[in-house]
Design a protein around this motif. Structure first.
Motif, PDB file in Angstrom:
ATOM      1  N   PRO A   1       0.995  -1.181   0.031  1.00  0.00           N
ATOM      2  CA  PRO A   1      -0.109  -0.356   0.103  1.00  0.00           C
ATOM      3  C   PRO A   1       0.556   1.061   0.421  1.00  0.00           C
ATOM      4  O   PRO A   1       1.613   1.513   0.439  1.00  0.00           O
ATOM      5  CB  PRO A   1      -0.641   0.038   1.729  1.00  0.00           C
ATOM      6  CG  PRO A   1      -0.797  -1.205   1.631  1.00  0.00           C
ATOM      7  CD  PRO A   1       0.392  -2.146   1.337  1.00  0.00           C
ATOM      8  N   GLN A   2       0.221   2.476  -0.495  1.00  0.00           N
ATOM      9  CA  GLN A   2       0.823   3.364  -0.650  1.00  0.00           C
ATOM     10  C   GLN A   2       0.570   4.478   0.114  1.00  0.00           C
ATOM     11  O   GLN A   2      -0.942   4.529   0.359  1.00  0.00           O
ATOM     12  CB  GLN A   2       1.060   4.319  -2.106  1.00  0.00           C
ATOM     13  CG  GLN A   2       1.311   2.849  -3.024  1.00  0.00           C
ATOM     14  CD  GLN A   2       3.532   2.571  -2.300  1.00  0.00           C
ATOM     15  OE1 GLN A   2       3.851   3.309  -2.787  1.00  0.00           O
ATOM     16  NE2 GLN A   2       3.334   1.370  -3.316  1.00  0.00           N
TER      17      GLN A   2
ATOM     18  N   GLU B   1     -13.751   1.952  -5.542  1.00  0.00           N
ATOM     19  CA  GLU B   1     -12.352   2.688  -6.510  1.00  0.00           C
ATOM     20  C   GLU B   1     -10.996   3.048  -5.124  1.00  0.00           C
ATOM     21  O   GLU B   1     -11.672   2.986  -4.319  1.00  0.00           O
ATOM     22  CB  GLU B   1     -13.067   3.640  -7.329  1.00  0.00           C
ATOM     23  CG  GLU B   1     -13.550   3.516  -8.235  1.00  0.00           C
ATOM     24  CD  GLU B   1     -13.686   4.857  -8.660  1.00  0.00           C
ATOM     25  OE1 GLU B   1     -14.586   4.532 -10.056  1.00  0.00           O
ATOM     26  OE2 GLU B   1     -13.360   6.247  -8.276  1.00  0.00           O
ATOM     27  N   LEU B   2      -9.854   2.291  -5.763  1.00  0.00           N
ATOM     28  CA  LEU B   2      -8.611   2.919  -5.224  1.00  0.00           C
ATOM     29  C   LEU B   2      -8.201   3.741  -6.110  1.00  0.00           C
ATOM     30  O   LEU B   2      -8.080   3.437  -7.542  1.00  0.00           O
ATOM     31  CB  LEU B   2      -7.922   1.735  -5.398  1.00  0.00           C
ATOM     32  CG  LEU B   2      -6.278   1.767  -4.353  1.00  0.00           C
ATOM     33  CD1 LEU B   2      -6.499   1.845  -3.366  1.00  0.00           C
ATOM     34  CD2 LEU B   2      -5.987   0.448  -4.713  1.00  0.00           C
TER      35      LEU B   2
ATOM     36  N   TRP C   1      -8.053   5.538   3.986  1.00  0.00           N
ATOM     37  CA  TRP C   1      -6.707   5.962   3.359  1.00  0.00           C
ATOM     38  C   TRP C   1      -5.949   4.433   3.534  1.00  0.00           C
ATOM     39  O   TRP C   1      -6.734   3.716   4.488  1.00  0.00           O
ATOM     40  CB  TRP C   1      -5.645   6.556   3.703  1.00  0.00           C
ATOM     41  CG  TRP C   1      -6.016   8.376   3.730  1.00  0.00           C
ATOM     42  CD1 TRP C   1      -6.697   8.871   4.828  1.00  0.00           C
ATOM     43  CD2 TRP C   1      -5.808   9.391   3.126  1.00  0.00           C
ATOM     44  NE1 TRP C   1      -6.424   9.693   4.481  1.00  0.00           N
ATOM     45  CE2 TRP C   1      -6.082  10.349   3.397  1.00  0.00           C
ATOM     46  CE3 TRP C   1      -4.914   8.819   2.245  1.00  0.00           C
ATOM     47  CZ2 TRP C   1      -6.289  10.998   2.639  1.00  0.00           C
ATOM     48  CZ3 TRP C   1      -4.426   9.782   0.763  1.00  0.00           C
ATOM     49  CH2 TRP C   1      -5.007  11.123   1.290  1.00  0.00           C
ATOM     50  N   LEU C   2      -5.340   3.778   2.782  1.00  0.00           N
ATOM     51  CA  LEU C   2      -5.286   2.946   2.491  1.00  0.00           C
ATOM     52  C   LEU C   2      -3.599   2.603   3.798  1.00  0.00           C
ATOM     53  O   LEU C   2      -3.826   1.630   4.392  1.00  0.00           O
ATOM     54  CB  LEU C   2      -4.189   1.190   1.194  1.00  0.00           C
ATOM     55  CG  LEU C   2      -4.604   1.025   0.296  1.00  0.00           C
ATOM     56  CD1 LEU C   2      -6.589   1.308   0.722  1.00  0.00           C
ATOM     57  CD2 LEU C   2      -4.287   0.027  -0.607  1.00  0.00           C
ATOM     58  N   VAL C   3      -2.829   3.350   3.885  1.00  0.00           N
ATOM     59  CA  VAL C   3      -2.244   3.422   4.940  1.00  0.00           C
ATOM     60  C   VAL C   3      -3.007   4.857   5.313  1.00  0.00           C
ATOM     61  O   VAL C   3      -2.259   5.711   5.918  1.00  0.00           O
ATOM     62  CB  VAL C   3      -0.587   4.149   4.846  1.00  0.00           C
ATOM     63  CG1 VAL C   3       0.706   4.333   5.508  1.00  0.00           C
ATOM     64  CG2 VAL C   3      -0.275   2.745   3.396  1.00  0.00           C
ATOM     65  N   PRO C   4      -4.018   4.619   6.705  1.00  0.00           N
ATOM     66  CA  PRO C   4      -4.298   5.691   7.504  1.00  0.00           C
ATOM     67  C   PRO C   4      -3.490   6.315   8.958  1.00  0.00           C
ATOM     68  O   PRO C   4      -2.740   6.171   9.482  1.00  0.00           O
ATOM     69  CB  PRO C   4      -5.748   5.267   8.643  1.00  0.00           C
ATOM     70  CG  PRO C   4      -4.919   3.455   8.785  1.00  0.00           C
ATOM     71  CD  PRO C   4      -4.384   3.106   7.573  1.00  0.00           C
ATOM     72  N   GLY C   5      -4.051   7.152   8.968  1.00  0.00           N
ATOM     73  CA  GLY C   5      -3.095   8.362   9.872  1.00  0.00           C
ATOM     74  C   GLY C   5      -4.258   8.724  10.919  1.00  0.00           C
ATOM     75  O   GLY C   5      -5.062   7.639  11.183  1.00  0.00           O
ATOM     76  N   GLY C   6      -4.326   9.965  11.318  1.00  0.00           N
ATOM     77  CA  GLY C   6      -5.364   9.341  12.550  1.00  0.00           C
ATOM     78  C   GLY C   6      -6.971   9.573  12.245  1.00  0.00           C
ATOM     79  O   GLY C   6      -7.408  10.544  10.810  1.00  0.00           O
ATOM     80  N   SER C   7      -8.137   9.978  12.965  1.00  0.00           N
ATOM     81  CA  SER C   7      -9.010   9.902  13.068  1.00  0.00           C
ATOM     82  C   SER C   7      -9.579  11.273  13.699  1.00  0.00           C
ATOM     83  O   SER C   7      -9.480  10.346  14.961  1.00  0.00           O
ATOM     84  CB  SER C   7      -9.908   9.266  12.168  1.00  0.00           C
ATOM     85  OG  SER C   7      -9.644   8.356  11.312  1.00  0.00           O
ATOM     86  N   VAL C   8     -10.331  12.361  12.767  1.00  0.00           N
ATOM     87  CA  VAL C   8     -10.896  13.020  14.177  1.00  0.00           C
ATOM     88  C   VAL C   8     -12.585  13.244  13.870  1.00  0.00           C
ATOM     89  O   VAL C   8     -13.470  13.622  12.863  1.00  0.00           O
ATOM     90  CB  VAL C   8     -10.721  13.870  14.755  1.00  0.00           C
ATOM     91  CG1 VAL C   8     -10.305  14.990  13.283  1.00  0.00           C
ATOM     92  CG2 VAL C   8     -10.875  15.404  16.062  1.00  0.00           C
ATOM     93  N   GLY C   9     -13.216  13.372  15.323  1.00  0.00           N
ATOM     94  CA  GLY C   9     -14.899  14.189  14.905  1.00  0.00           C
ATOM     95  C   GLY C   9     -15.687  13.660  14.400  1.00  0.00           C
ATOM     96  O   GLY C   9     -16.063  11.816  15.322  1.00  0.00           O
ATOM     97  N   GLN C  10     -17.016  13.556  14.849  1.00  0.00           N
ATOM     98  CA  GLN C  10     -18.414  12.647  15.227  1.00  0.00           C
ATOM     99  C   GLN C  10     -18.960  13.288  13.360  1.00  0.00           C
ATOM    100  O   GLN C  10     -19.055  14.040  13.369  1.00  0.00           O
ATOM    101  CB  GLN C  10     -18.926  12.899  16.363  1.00  0.00           C
ATOM    102  CG  GLN C  10     -18.395  13.165  17.673  1.00  0.00           C
ATOM    103  CD  GLN C  10     -19.469  13.391  18.688  1.00  0.00           C
ATOM    104  OE1 GLN C  10     -20.276  14.737  18.762  1.00  0.00           O
ATOM    105  NE2 GLN C  10     -19.497  12.705  19.766  1.00  0.00           N
ATOM    106  N   PRO C  11     -20.320  12.072  13.446  1.00  0.00           N
ATOM    107  CA  PRO C  11     -21.189  12.628  12.120  1.00  0.00           C
ATOM    108  C   PRO C  11     -22.080  12.725  12.610  1.00  0.00           C
ATOM    109  O   PRO C  11     -22.134  12.972  13.469  1.00  0.00           O
ATOM    110  CB  PRO C  11     -21.223  10.862  11.725  1.00  0.00           C
ATOM    111  CG  PRO C  11     -20.523  10.143  12.602  1.00  0.00           C
ATOM    112  CD  PRO C  11     -20.093  10.385  13.845  1.00  0.00           C
ATOM    113  N   GLY C  12     -22.845  13.425  11.458  1.00  0.00           N
ATOM    114  CA  GLY C  12     -24.158  14.345  11.922  1.00  0.00           C
ATOM    115  C   GLY C  12     -24.651  15.333  10.641  1.00  0.00           C
ATOM    116  O   GLY C  12     -23.596  15.548   9.866  1.00  0.00           O
ATOM    117  N   VAL C  13     -25.920  15.543  10.196  1.00  0.00           N
ATOM    118  CA  VAL C  13     -26.400  16.515   9.605  1.00  0.00           C
ATOM    119  C   VAL C  13     -26.090  18.029   9.715  1.00  0.00           C
ATOM    120  O   VAL C  13     -26.037  18.671  10.945  1.00  0.00           O
ATOM    121  CB  VAL C  13     -27.572  16.988   9.355  1.00  0.00           C
ATOM    122  CG1 VAL C  13     -27.806  17.643   8.704  1.00  0.00           C
ATOM    123  CG2 VAL C  13     -28.494  14.950   9.136  1.00  0.00           C
ATOM    124  N   LEU C  14     -25.042  18.548   9.031  1.00  0.00           N
ATOM    125  CA  LEU C  14     -24.098  19.992   9.282  1.00  0.00           C
ATOM    126  C   LEU C  14     -25.571  21.063   9.059  1.00  0.00           C
ATOM    127  O   LEU C  14     -26.455  21.072   8.552  1.00  0.00           O
ATOM    128  CB  LEU C  14     -23.702  19.825   7.727  1.00  0.00           C
ATOM    129  CG  LEU C  14     -22.772  21.553   7.554  1.00  0.00           C
ATOM    130  CD1 LEU C  14     -21.898  21.803   8.826  1.00  0.00           C
ATOM    131  CD2 LEU C  14     -22.299  21.593   5.662  1.00  0.00           C
TER     132      LEU C  14
END
Length: 318
Positions: A51-52, A66-67, A303-316
């Protein structure tokens, strides 16, 4: 006398004839058989490509998985799915298409989806293996169908149809001890709280407004400005905070810093950073760390090589 001479002559002729041998044929050189090139094994899986860091997965508008990579060609991993659920820790993509549940193994050389179940309703999809679970959480209270992955895997959900069943217990058992890759928990909002003007900060629970989370490695904080659930979905809005300048800006787009105002509000996530921290994915956008974004014509999965993730989903909610 004459008879004797004739007998001697006959004996001589016989001796000469017996001592004669047919002419010896020339020996033929021994020629080795031609070398046969080894034939390729049909249907052999090629070794998986490494993975790149700039590769990411997208559930395209037309339904294809898709990749993609910045500046590279798109590779299609599956033709169509109604839902796509990416498990970055197990490197699997679960696909639900017209009731058929399949999985793409990103660690394998072959990208073809493996069928797992059928008759699965078109609810929000979740997959749980022991204490590890992924789901298509969107901040809404909707029915969920869960694949409970264990020695005898089952499907759980509200009023599952009778045709819902696991069709590939063998694959699930074979992958039951599949190792997790790193820790891919999403960073949630927490203290310390950032003070925001009361005229723009509106939360049903007042304690929610002003909570923040580190925005990748940018040195900025993603701060919650709106949080309410007027119906079946959470309505949320967030803004970036720069502690060094005591100013706010929008999470995406050209950033203009200043006092907090609704025009700056953006999604509360989830924002998914790459391993280098140079880019992040948000909904249908690929963004540089400075906020400049490109539309993806589909939903970014990660990402195929993930970093950190942040937040909460919701309707904007702006």
């Amino acid at each position: 006398m004459e008879v004797r001479r004739r007998i001697e002559l006959l004996v001589v002729m016989l001796l000469v004839g017996c001592s004669s041998s047919p002419p010896r044929q020339a020996e033929r050189p021994v020629v080795a058989p031609p070398a046969v090139a080894p034939q390729p094994v049909l249907n052999a899986d090629p070794a998986p490509a490494k993975p790149q860091p700039d590769q990411f997965l997208v559930h395209a508008k037309g339904g294809a998985l898709e990749l993609r990579a910045r500046g590279s060609e798109t590779k299609q991993l599956a033709k169509h799915a109604d839902q796509a659920l990416y498990d970055a820790a197990l490197e699997l993509v679960w696909l639900l298409d017209e009731g058929r549940l399949s999985v793409v193994d990103l660690r394998a050389g072959r990208a073809a989806p493996v069928p797992v179940a059928e008759g699965v309703p078109a609810d929000r999809l979740a997959v749980a293996r022991r204490d590890h679970q992924v789901d298509n959480e969107d901040g809404c209270d909707v029915p969920v169908t869960k694949l409970v992955w264990q020695a005898e895997s089952t499907l759980e959900g509200y009023e599952l149809p009778p045709e819902a069943r696991i069709t590939n217990h063998a694959w699930l058992r074979a992958q039951l001890e599949r190792p997790l890759r790193g820790d891919h928990e999403v960073t949630d909002f927490e203290e310390p709280r950032v003070a925001m003007p009361k005229r723009v900060a509106r939360c049903e629970d007042r304690e929610q407004c002003g909570l923040g989370a580190a925005f990748g490695s940018t040195g900025l904080r993603l701060v919650k400005a709106r949080d309410a659930m007027p119906g079946d979905c959470f309505h949320r809005a967030c803004v970036l905070w720069d502690e060094s300048t005591k100013s706010f800006a929008a999470p995406t787009g050209a950033r203009v810093w200043g006092p907090a105002k609704p025009a700056m509000f953006g999604s509360c996530g989830v924002y998914r950073f790459d391993a280098t921290g140079d880019a992040f994915l948000s909904s249908d956008q690929l963004c540089a760390r400075d906020g400049e974004c490109t539309k993806l014509a589909g939903q970014a999965l990660g990402w195929l090589v993930p970093g950190g993730s942040v937040g909460q989903p919701g309707v904007l909610d702006d």
